[in-house]
Design an enzyme around this catalytic site. Structure first.
Site, PDB file in Angstrom:
ATOM      1  N   THR A  42     -43.120 -28.412 -69.162  1.00  0.00           N
ATOM      2  CA  THR A  42     -42.615 -28.194 -70.522  1.00  0.00           C
ATOM      3  C   THR A  42     -42.567 -26.719 -70.896  1.00  0.00           C
ATOM      4  O   THR A  42     -41.562 -26.225 -71.422  1.00  0.00           O
ATOM      5  CB  THR A  42     -43.543 -28.939 -71.520  1.00  0.00           C
ATOM      6  N   HIS A 455     -56.504   5.770 -79.472  1.00  0.00           N
ATOM      7  CA  HIS A 455     -55.732   6.001 -80.695  1.00  0.00           C
ATOM      8  C   HIS A 455     -54.326   6.440 -80.306  1.00  0.00           C
ATOM      9  O   HIS A 455     -54.172   7.206 -79.364  1.00  0.00           O
ATOM     10  CB  HIS A 455     -56.427   7.100 -81.499  1.00  0.00           C
TER      11      HIS A 455
HETATM   12  C1  LIG Z   1     -41.435 -25.440 -78.818  1.00  0.00           C
HETATM   13  C2  LIG Z   1     -42.804 -25.281 -78.228  1.00  0.00           C
HETATM   14  C3  LIG Z   1     -43.349 -24.021 -78.117  1.00  0.00           C
HETATM   15  C4  LIG Z   1     -44.610 -23.852 -77.555  1.00  0.00           C
HETATM   16  N1  LIG Z   1     -45.119 -22.600 -77.465  1.00  0.00           N
HETATM   17  C5  LIG Z   1     -46.314 -22.408 -76.896  1.00  0.00           C
HETATM   18  C6  LIG Z   1     -46.828 -21.102 -76.724  1.00  0.00           C
HETATM   19  O1  LIG Z   1     -46.213 -20.111 -77.116  1.00  0.00           O
HETATM   20  N2  LIG Z   1     -48.023 -20.946 -76.124  1.00  0.00           N
HETATM   21  C7  LIG Z   1     -48.736 -22.025 -75.670  1.00  0.00           C
HETATM   22  O2  LIG Z   1     -49.818 -21.837 -75.095  1.00  0.00           O
HETATM   23  N3  LIG Z   1     -48.273 -23.285 -75.829  1.00  0.00           N
HETATM   24  C8  LIG Z   1     -47.087 -23.497 -76.422  1.00  0.00           C
HETATM   25  N4  LIG Z   1     -46.598 -24.762 -76.540  1.00  0.00           N
HETATM   26  C9  LIG Z   1     -47.403 -25.894 -76.038  1.00  0.00           C
HETATM   27  C10 LIG Z   1     -47.274 -26.009 -74.507  1.00  0.00           C
HETATM   28  O3  LIG Z   1     -45.910 -26.015 -74.156  1.00  0.00           O
HETATM   29  C11 LIG Z   1     -47.936 -27.285 -74.001  1.00  0.00           C
HETATM   30  O4  LIG Z   1     -49.258 -27.375 -74.489  1.00  0.00           O
HETATM   31  C12 LIG Z   1     -47.978 -27.291 -72.491  1.00  0.00           C
HETATM   32  O5  LIG Z   1     -46.698 -27.123 -71.938  1.00  0.00           O
HETATM   33  C13 LIG Z   1     -48.566 -28.621 -72.007  1.00  0.00           C
HETATM   34  O6  LIG Z   1     -48.600 -28.647 -70.619  1.00  0.00           O
HETATM   35  P1  LIG Z   1     -49.149 -29.903 -69.853  1.00  0.00           P
HETATM   36  O7  LIG Z   1     -49.935 -29.387 -68.692  1.00  0.00           O
HETATM   37  O8  LIG Z   1     -49.821 -30.863 -70.733  1.00  0.00           O
HETATM   38  O9  LIG Z   1     -47.872 -30.656 -69.255  1.00  0.00           O
HETATM   39  P2  LIG Z   1     -46.317 -30.410 -69.397  1.00  0.00           P
HETATM   40  O10 LIG Z   1     -45.954 -29.007 -69.091  1.00  0.00           O
HETATM   41  O11 LIG Z   1     -45.864 -31.026 -70.663  1.00  0.00           O
HETATM   42  O12 LIG Z   1     -45.766 -31.237 -68.157  1.00  0.00           O
HETATM   43  C14 LIG Z   1     -45.670 -32.612 -68.099  1.00  0.00           C
HETATM   44  C15 LIG Z   1     -44.632 -32.923 -67.048  1.00  0.00           C
HETATM   45  O13 LIG Z   1     -44.717 -34.307 -66.717  1.00  0.00           O
HETATM   46  C16 LIG Z   1     -43.404 -34.774 -66.447  1.00  0.00           C
HETATM   47  N5  LIG Z   1     -43.459 -36.229 -66.590  1.00  0.00           N
HETATM   48  C17 LIG Z   1     -43.733 -36.942 -67.712  1.00  0.00           C
HETATM   49  N6  LIG Z   1     -43.718 -38.260 -67.436  1.00  0.00           N
HETATM   50  C18 LIG Z   1     -43.432 -38.375 -66.115  1.00  0.00           C
HETATM   51  C19 LIG Z   1     -43.279 -39.491 -65.225  1.00  0.00           C
HETATM   52  N7  LIG Z   1     -43.410 -40.745 -65.637  1.00  0.00           N
HETATM   53  N8  LIG Z   1     -42.985 -39.247 -63.943  1.00  0.00           N
HETATM   54  C20 LIG Z   1     -42.835 -37.977 -63.503  1.00  0.00           C
HETATM   55  N9  LIG Z   1     -42.965 -36.895 -64.283  1.00  0.00           N
HETATM   56  C21 LIG Z   1     -43.266 -37.093 -65.566  1.00  0.00           C
HETATM   57  C22 LIG Z   1     -42.551 -34.053 -67.482  1.00  0.00           C
HETATM   58  O14 LIG Z   1     -41.215 -33.976 -67.061  1.00  0.00           O
HETATM   59  C23 LIG Z   1     -43.207 -32.676 -67.533  1.00  0.00           C
HETATM   60  O15 LIG Z   1     -42.600 -31.748 -66.676  1.00  0.00           O
HETATM   61  C24 LIG Z   1     -45.346 -24.977 -77.099  1.00  0.00           C
HETATM   62  C25 LIG Z   1     -44.796 -26.255 -77.205  1.00  0.00           C
HETATM   63  C26 LIG Z   1     -43.535 -26.408 -77.767  1.00  0.00           C
HETATM   64  C27 LIG Z   1     -42.964 -27.793 -77.855  1.00  0.00           C
END
Ligand SMILES: Cc1cc2nc3c(=O)[nH]c(=O)nc-3n(C[C@H](O)[C@H](O)[C@H](O)COP(=O)(O)OP(=O)(O)OC[C@H]3O[C@@H](n4cnc5c(N)ncnc54)[C@H](O)[C@@H]3O)c2cc1C
Ligand SMILES: NC(=O)c1ccc[n+]([C@@H]2O[C@H](COP(=O)([O-])OP(=O)(O)OC[C@H]3O[C@@H](n4cnc5c(N)ncnc54)[C@H](O)[C@@H]3O)[C@@H](O)[C@H]2O)c1
Length: 473
Positions: A42, A455
């Site tokens: 994500t 600074h």
């Molecule tokens: C708009 C936005 C801005 C953000 N900005 C920030 C920021 O600036 N700084 C920050 O620290 N956090 C930010 N976040 C939060 C951050 O993006 C998330 O906390 C982080 O990406 C979560 O990562 P994760 O490891 O939980 O999994 P994710 O990166 O969400 O990965 C999950 C993966 O699982 C895959 N998946 C799901 N179901 C299945 C399945 N059944 N089979 C196979 N694959 C599957 C998905 O395709 C995805 O690629 C932001 C979030 C959003 C929405």
């Protein structure tokens, strides 16, 4: 169908899962990672990286508009070119995705593109776009499937074609006006960047303040900064219904209009609506029952402090496991998992308890946060001293012409320990790490106050913040 046996099976290629998969594959283990489409997860594809790339462009635009103030003349008025903007965002994302793919394959893991669903303990069936299926079983399994935008059940909202933080990134033109439902992290970041880019933004926030987890004075300072950029704030109201009219005039003559009726009897109208009221865990079609993996009352995968689920041999990490929704928090989950998966039965396990997780909200100016805020510290029973200072007091803020914002610190009276800070202002996302390190090292605030800090830097402001001028007795 034959079951393919693995040492590690990662379901969902998020930050924690992909990092672990690469490490263990590179160490010679049999590893498969199932990802349904977003190589790199994500953050890289639809969250932190594209949005912060756009925030950077908005900030450049804002500075360019003030060029004359800095002694620079430009040939014309700076403006957004949506095609160039999108191209740069796609270039940044594309380069990172390509780098990730190379690293995944280079590690020796089996990168399985498809949708995973548990069919039995530690076993998933993966189906790809062509309908080809594979059965994979891991001795150890990590679930890291993340979250997706939540669209609430407001009458007419779905039919009104709302944008989410994902779909808005694919827009081919900037709307003239937009309603943003939700005044949290996503709502505030988009409100800030879109208003700087010239979009008329109205934020509809259910609570009385933006970023409700922050102290009221900090939220008010964020609200003031957004209003200064032209954002209209409607707080303490909820949406009761939505409707869209296409091709019939619209509030700004574009032909597209969405109307949102509010709980106070008023209606707001705009060309588009962005829904930013939280995210929902990706667990629905995962078949977790078949794997013996339970969910908690919030619909998140139930894990203990060692990230172990209710099923033997299955761990979960990142957003889906209830880890604070930040990429760096998921990355810390990876470190915990790497250690815990390798630990002997009697070995010491790493825990998620008492982690100091900072975060930054990339509005302009930005908010850097670490530790407890004032309200949290007081309700936890701490006797505290508060330091509060306008950013305009910092010499560097003067040199760069970024005077907006305020810094606030919470210090424990008895121990002089820094319990937390909220830094709203230029480059706060960088300065926050300095305070975080001081807190990790359990330094009394005087060590920061008395340190020789270069600074003129923004970090130098910490000396001022903790001085008698701004720290209450
Ligand atoms: C708009 C936005 C801005 C953000 N900005 C920030 C920021 O600036 N700084 C920050 O620290 N956090 C930010 N976040 C939060 C951050 O993006 C998330 O906390 C982080 O990406 C979560 O990562 P994760 O490891 O939980 O999994 P994710 O990166 O969400 O990965 C999950 C993966 O699982 C895959 N998946 C799901 N179901 C299945 C399945 N059944 N089979 C196979 N694959 C599957 C998905 O395709 C995805 O690629 C932001 C979030 C959003 C929405
Ligand atoms: N810079 C960052 O680190 C960053 C940036 C964006 C997102 N994120 C992560 O993504 C998560 C999700 O962000 P988000 O902004 O969607 O959620 P959020 O929980 O931060 O904010 C949602 C806001 O919507 C409001 N709300 C809820 N229902 C509403 C309704 N019906 N009408 C009006 N307002 C309503 C809530 O009061 C809340 O303030 C965040 O918790 C954060 O962890 C992080």
């Amino acid at each position: 169908m034959e079951i393919e046996e693995l040492d590690l099976l990662v379901v969902g290629g998020g930050k924690a899962g992909k990092s672990l998969a690469m490490d263990l594959a590179a160490a010679g283990q049999r590893v498969a990672m199932v990802e349904r489409g977003m190589i790199g997860g994500t953050c890289i594809n639809v969250a932190c990286i594209p949005t912060k790339t756009l925030v950077n462009s908005a900030r450049l635009l804002s500075v360019a508009r003030r060029a004359a103030e800095f002694g620079i003349t430009l040939p014309g008025s700076p403006a957004v070119d949506i095609d160039l903007l999108r191209a740069r965002k796609e270039d940044v994302v594309g380069t990172m995705v390509a780098g990730q793919r190379k690293s995944f394959l280079g590690s020796g893991m089996d990168l399985v593109i498809g949708q995973a669903r548990f069919t039995a303990p530690r076993t998933v069936e993966v189906t790809d776009d062509a309908g080809t299926r594979r059965l994979l079983r891991g001795t150890k399994v990590v679930v890291n499937t993340g979250m997706v935008p939540f669209v609430p059940d407001i009458p007419g909202l779905r039919a009104a074609e709302p944008l989410t933080s994902t779909s808005i990134l694919a827009l081919e033109s900037l709307p003239r006006s937009i309603i943003i439902l939700g005044g949290g992290y996503i709502g505030c970041e988009f409100a800030s960047m879109l208003s700087i880019m010239g979009v008329a933004v109205t934020v509809v926030q259910r609570r009385d303040t933006l970023l409700p987890r922050e102290d009221a004075d900090v939220s008010a300072a964020v609200a003031k900064a957004l209003e200064a950029d032209g954002v209209t704030l409607r707080m303490g109201v909820t949406a009761t219904s939505a409707s869209r009219r296409n091709g019939a005039g619209g509030s700004d003559g574009t032909g597209r209009a969405v109307a949102l009726a509010l709980s106070d009897g008023t209606t707001v109208e705009a060309e588009e609506i962005l829904v930013a009221v939280g995210r929902t865990p990706v667990t629905g079609a995962l078949g977790l029952d078949a794997a013996g993996v339970e969910l908690n009352d919030s619909g998140l995968v139930r894990v203990d402090e060692f990230l172990h689920t209710t099923a033997e041999g299955v761990w979960a990490a990142g957003d889906v496991a209830g880890t604070p929704q930040f990429t760096h928090a998921s990355w810390n989950d990876y470190r915990i998992l790497k250690s815990n998966l390798a630990a002997s039965p009697a070995g010491t396990l790493l825990s998620t308890r008492d982690r100091l997780i900072p975060y930054c909200v990339f509005t302009t100016p930005e908010l850097g946060r670490v530790g407890l805020n004032e309200a949290e510290a007081r309700s936890a029973g701490h006797d505290v001293r508060i330091a509060k200072m306008p950013v305009a007091a910092i010499p560097r803020a003067r040199t760069v012409g970024q005077l907006e914002g305020m810094w606030k610190a919470v210090v424990e009276r008895e121990t002089d320990q820094i319990l937390g800070v909220s830094l709203l202002g230029h480059e706060s996302s960088e300065v926050i790490a300095v305070v975080q390190l001081a807190m990790l090292g359990r330094l009394p605030y005087q060590r920061l106050r008395d340190a020789v800090i270069a600074h003129p830097t923004m970090a130098e402001g910490l000396q001022l913040l903790f001085s008698d001028a701004f720290l209450e007795p």
